[in-house]
Enzyme design. Sequence first.
Site, short mmCIF file in Angstrom:
data_model
loop_
_atom_site.label_atom_id
_atom_site.label_comp_id
_atom_site.label_asym_id
_atom_site.label_seq_id
_atom_site.Cartn_x
_atom_site.Cartn_y
_atom_site.Cartn_z
N GLN A 1 4.89 2.30 -15.06
CA GLN A 1 3.51 2.46 -15.54
C GLN A 1 3.49 2.74 -17.04
O GLN A 1 2.59 2.29 -17.76
CB GLN A 1 2.85 3.62 -14.78
CG GLN A 1 1.34 3.69 -14.93
CD GLN A 1 0.60 2.75 -14.01
OE1 GLN A 1 0.93 2.66 -12.84
NE2 GLN A 1 -0.38 2.05 -14.53
N LYS B 1 3.88 -0.57 -18.75
CA LYS B 1 2.71 -1.40 -18.45
C LYS B 1 1.51 -0.95 -19.28
O LYS B 1 0.82 -1.75 -19.91
CB LYS B 1 2.38 -1.25 -16.95
CG LYS B 1 1.17 -2.01 -16.50
CD LYS B 1 0.81 -1.69 -15.06
CE LYS B 1 2.03 -1.70 -14.19
NZ LYS B 1 1.73 -1.61 -12.76
N LYS C 1 2.22 8.73 -12.06
CA LYS C 1 1.95 8.20 -10.71
C LYS C 1 2.03 9.37 -9.74
O LYS C 1 2.74 10.34 -9.99
CB LYS C 1 3.01 7.16 -10.33
CG LYS C 1 2.59 6.22 -9.24
CD LYS C 1 1.79 5.04 -9.76
CE LYS C 1 1.20 4.21 -8.63
NZ LYS C 1 0.58 2.98 -9.12
N GLY D 1 -6.57 4.77 -7.93
CA GLY D 1 -6.12 4.41 -6.58
C GLY D 1 -4.80 3.64 -6.62
O GLY D 1 -4.30 3.28 -7.67
N ASP D 2 -4.25 3.41 -5.46
CA ASP D 2 -3.06 2.56 -5.27
C ASP D 2 -3.02 2.28 -3.77
O ASP D 2 -4.07 2.40 -3.09
CB ASP D 2 -1.79 3.27 -5.76
CG ASP D 2 -0.57 2.34 -5.82
OD1 ASP D 2 -0.51 1.50 -6.74
OD2 ASP D 2 0.31 2.44 -4.95
N SER E 1 -9.22 0.30 -15.98
CA SER E 1 -9.31 1.76 -15.85
C SER E 1 -9.43 2.40 -17.23
O SER E 1 -10.20 3.34 -17.44
CB SER E 1 -8.07 2.32 -15.16
OG SER E 1 -8.21 2.24 -13.76
N THR F 1 -7.15 -5.99 -10.97
CA THR F 1 -5.71 -6.24 -10.82
C THR F 1 -5.46 -7.66 -10.30
O THR F 1 -4.64 -8.40 -10.85
CB THR F 1 -5.06 -5.19 -9.89
OG1 THR F 1 -5.47 -3.90 -10.32
CG2 THR F 1 -3.56 -5.28 -9.91
P1 NDP Z 1 -3.90 -1.64 -0.59
O1 NDP Z 1 -3.59 -0.40 0.14
O2 NDP Z 1 -5.30 -2.00 -0.87
O3 NDP Z 1 -3.22 -2.89 0.14
C1 NDP Z 1 -1.84 -2.94 0.35
C2 NDP Z 1 -1.55 -4.20 1.14
O4 NDP Z 1 -0.14 -4.36 1.21
C3 NDP Z 1 -2.05 -4.14 2.58
O5 NDP Z 1 -2.32 -5.42 3.02
C4 NDP Z 1 -0.84 -3.54 3.28
O6 NDP Z 1 -0.78 -3.82 4.68
C5 NDP Z 1 0.29 -4.23 2.56
N1 NDP Z 1 1.49 -3.41 2.64
C6 NDP Z 1 1.63 -2.12 2.24
N2 NDP Z 1 2.88 -1.68 2.49
C7 NDP Z 1 3.52 -2.72 3.06
C8 NDP Z 1 4.83 -2.91 3.54
N3 NDP Z 1 5.73 -1.92 3.49
N4 NDP Z 1 5.16 -4.13 4.05
C9 NDP Z 1 4.26 -5.12 4.11
N5 NDP Z 1 2.99 -5.02 3.68
C10 NDP Z 1 2.64 -3.83 3.15
O7 NDP Z 1 -3.06 -1.54 -1.97
P2 NDP Z 1 -3.28 -2.35 -3.31
O8 NDP Z 1 -3.71 -3.72 -3.02
O9 NDP Z 1 -4.06 -1.49 -4.22
O10 NDP Z 1 -1.78 -2.36 -3.90
C11 NDP Z 1 -0.86 -3.39 -3.59
C12 NDP Z 1 0.25 -3.38 -4.61
O11 NDP Z 1 -0.31 -3.57 -5.93
C13 NDP Z 1 1.06 -2.09 -4.71
O12 NDP Z 1 2.39 -2.40 -5.08
C14 NDP Z 1 0.38 -1.35 -5.85
O13 NDP Z 1 1.24 -0.40 -6.46
C15 NDP Z 1 0.10 -2.51 -6.79
N6 NDP Z 1 -0.94 -2.27 -7.78
C16 NDP Z 1 -2.22 -1.94 -7.42
C17 NDP Z 1 -3.18 -1.77 -8.38
C18 NDP Z 1 -4.61 -1.55 -8.04
O14 NDP Z 1 -5.44 -1.61 -8.96
N7 NDP Z 1 -4.96 -1.31 -6.78
C19 NDP Z 1 -2.85 -1.83 -9.83
C20 NDP Z 1 -1.50 -2.26 -10.09
C21 NDP Z 1 -0.59 -2.44 -9.10
P3 NDP Z 1 -1.11 -2.65 5.74
O15 NDP Z 1 -2.60 -2.49 5.68
O16 NDP Z 1 -0.60 -3.15 7.02
O17 NDP Z 1 -0.39 -1.41 5.25
#
Ligand code: NDP
Length: 455
Positions: A120, A123, A135, A174-175, A387, A218
């Site tokens: 982060q 980034k 984080k 969030g994350d 953000s 994102t």
């Molecule tokens: P969400 O919680 O909204 O969604 C996560 C998605 O990934 C869900 O579909 C989830 O499925 C799936 N997932 C989570 N863990 C696993 C796993 N171990 N194996 C397979 N699928 C998995 O999170 P985000 O979309 O916010 O974040 C996704 C990624 O993007 C993360 O790496 C996060 O750090 C990164 N990110 C997010 C940002 C943001 O603005 N939100 C900014 C920058 C990076 P299930 O529901 O089954 O768990």
Amino acid sequence: MKGITANMSKAEIVETFMNWLRQRNPGEQEFHQAVYEVGINVLPFLLKHPEYTETNIFARLTEPDRIIVFRVAWQDDDGNIQVNRGYRVQHCNAIGPYKGGIRFHPSVNLSILKFLAFEQTFKNSLTGLPMGGGKGGADFDPKGKSDAEIMRFCQSFMTELYRHIGPYTDVPAGDIGVGAREVSYLFGQYKRLANQFTGVLTGKGLAFGGSEIRVEATGYGCVYMMEDMLKHRGDAIEGKTAVVSGSGNVALYAAEKLIELGAKPVTLSDSSGFVFDPAGIDSEKLAWAKALKEVRRGRIAEYAEEFKVEYHQGKRPWNVPCQIALPCATQNEIEHADAEALLSNGCLGVAEGANMPSTQDAIDAFQAARILFAPSKAANAGGVAVSGLEMTQNSMRLSWSRDELNRHLREIMLDIHNRCVEHGSERDGFVNYLKGANIAGFIKVADAMRAYGVM
Ligand code: NDP
């Protein structure tokens, strides 16, 4: 750094540094992986820049400013008292207040949060905005919990966290597992405890200080990055078939922007499996998927039932033929065999929407094949960039329009792309986006640290 000399090979330098890091941080595999991914470019660069080696900046940057670990006790709907572990890694505030998301997932541990906070920092530097890196999170699983349980957990989590954060100190967001609902509960509790209405969290609701485009940023930003990389190669995103993993915040809005730009997303996934829709996920189907995931909190398998397409239980989508791949779920979801499958099916480019979704072996395969590869610190920086703009709007006590924010996001992503080109171009014109992002992100933070002296 001790043990590193100018006559060592690049591999020896990286190995010497990594041995030191592994000894200091035993068992923290994800953290080792993230430092390696940056070190492989930055350590050789340092040798030509004594101003950074003499001040031992890179080693200092692998030690977070501080780490806060705390108990989160809460009561479930059956009256049982539960306990989880909460964390905040305040990694580096050299160029601005700590900034980075909060993750609620059973896999959360210190190694994962240290890797995320380290990433982060670079980034946030790449965005050009004044934000440091941090984080946090908890090993709490929001799946299957009622709204009331989520609320009680968030309130308990914030009851400890609030004393360590603030609009000029540390601004979480969030994350994974922390979306609009959780940010609202967290912000509400902060406001109550601090008796202050300030921009202490981003990703807030529009009615209480949130920013337009933050939800989309994102995913949109990741697609903009892919668009810019393709353009730089004289190609276009229009008409490209795209494989997307995940079905959360990042994945859904990446799919939305792909559709808008004329590309064809054909997959979505969650931790149970993936759906493959060869005709393409169009706007209507995507609206259905958003309602499924954001409102009903269902499983992606239901998409396959609804639209009569294939569902692959327990699998990831990387064997599906595509020209572009956007991993948007989680870390290490593309392993070496997945990378080989993508390459043998003719994939032209990968932009990482998730954080560190490709293992080092997978990255090595992409780079050896010289396809377009945008690492997460560049490709998913759009979220934290907006953000940052939410923080600006909160300080100014005004709200910018959706169009204005989208324009800013577009410009920031192009700027990130161009800085990767500036620092990552090789003699034959190939752009090593990973190297470019690592070096561009590092220089700004390192220069600030040098200016402060030894601390
Ligand atoms: P969400 O919680 O909204 O969604 C996560 C998605 O990934 C869900 O579909 C989830 O499925 C799936 N997932 C989570 N863990 C696993 C796993 N171990 N194996 C397979 N699928 C998995 O999170 P985000 O979309 O916010 O974040 C996704 C990624 O993007 C993360 O790496 C996060 O750090 C990164 N990110 C997010 C940002 C943001 O603005 N939100 C900014 C920058 C990076 P299930 O529901 O089954 O768990």
